[in-house]
Design an enzyme around this catalytic site. Structure first.
Site, short mmCIF file in Angstrom:
data_model
loop_
_atom_site.label_atom_id
_atom_site.label_comp_id
_atom_site.label_asym_id
_atom_site.label_seq_id
_atom_site.Cartn_x
_atom_site.Cartn_y
_atom_site.Cartn_z
N ASN A 234 -1.95 0.29 6.71
CA ASN A 234 -1.50 -1.00 7.26
C ASN A 234 -0.65 -1.80 6.28
OD1 ASN A 234 -3.56 -1.85 5.63
ND2 ASN A 234 -4.67 -2.97 7.21
N GLU B 266 -9.41 -10.75 -7.87
CA GLU B 266 -8.50 -9.61 -7.67
C GLU B 266 -7.32 -9.67 -8.66
OE1 GLU B 266 -7.48 -9.64 -3.51
OE2 GLU B 266 -9.50 -9.05 -2.91
N LYS C 205 0.83 -1.21 0.00
CA LYS C 205 0.00 0.00 0.00
C LYS C 205 0.87 1.27 0.00
CE LYS C 205 -4.01 -2.19 2.24
NZ LYS C 205 -4.99 -2.07 3.36
N TYR D 111 -12.28 -2.14 -3.84
CA TYR D 111 -12.81 -2.29 -2.49
C TYR D 111 -14.34 -2.19 -2.46
CZ TYR D 111 -8.29 -2.33 -0.08
OH TYR D 111 -7.05 -2.69 0.40
N HIS E 103 -2.08 -5.41 1.40
CA HIS E 103 -3.35 -6.12 1.17
C HIS E 103 -3.00 -7.53 0.71
CE1 HIS E 103 -7.25 -7.24 -0.48
NE2 HIS E 103 -6.56 -7.74 -1.49
#
Ligand code: IDP
Length: 141
Positions: A114, A128, A11, A51, A117
């Site tokens: 965080n 995905e 990320k 998302y 993913h």
């Protein structure tokens, strides 16, 4: 155990910290291979689409803003038990709860930022991977 493929995203926070290589080392040390990869600055539409499952959640807006705040490193990981193995390497969603030695414990700052993913099922992994890569861009390792 079967050879699997899963989608991983480093990320914007971790890309900005310049730890792509350190995170790739975790994958490779665990036996996962990079079967496809691209650095990409997501558009708002791409982040919202990725998302979409979370679109009714209160954190959706903040999550999309974060995911478009800078480039992300997107990869397909291939290996035995790749989906679960990657989830184990990542650690818990909230880095405060992430076990010592996991990617989120070592590189994430908060539940929003965080670091990584990872697909949470093989069904989602296939969806995905296809979201970001053409079949011809994914190489059997
Ligand atoms: P995961 O990334 O560990 O699979 P998910 O529940 O699928 O976790 O949530 C997707 C992402 O949405 C998380 O990685 C995190 O960045 C963000 N997120 C999840 N829950 C919260 C929350 O309660 N507050 C803020 N952000 C959240």
């Amino acid at each position: 155990m079967a050879v699997e493929r899963t989608l991983s995203i480093i990320k914007p926070d971790a890309v900005a910290k310049n730890v792509i290589g350190k995170i790739y080392d975790r994958f490779e040390t665990a036996g996962l291979k990079i079967a496809a990869a691209k650095l990409k600055h997501l558009t708002r539409a791409e982040a919202e689409g990725f998302y979409a499952v979370h679109k009714e959640r209160p954190f959706f807006g903040a999550l999309v803003e974060f995911m478009i705040s800078g480039p992300v490193m997107i990869q397909v990981l291939e290996g035995e038990n790749a989906m679960k193995l990657n989830r184990d390497l990542m650690g818990a969603t909230n880095p405060k709860d992430a076990a010592a030695g996991t990617i989120r414990a070592d590189f994430a700052d908060s539940i929003d930022a965080n670091a990584v993913h990872g697909s949470d099922s093989l069904e989602n992994a296939a969806i995905e991977i296809a979201y970001f890569f053409d079949a011809a861009e994914v190489y059997a390792r």
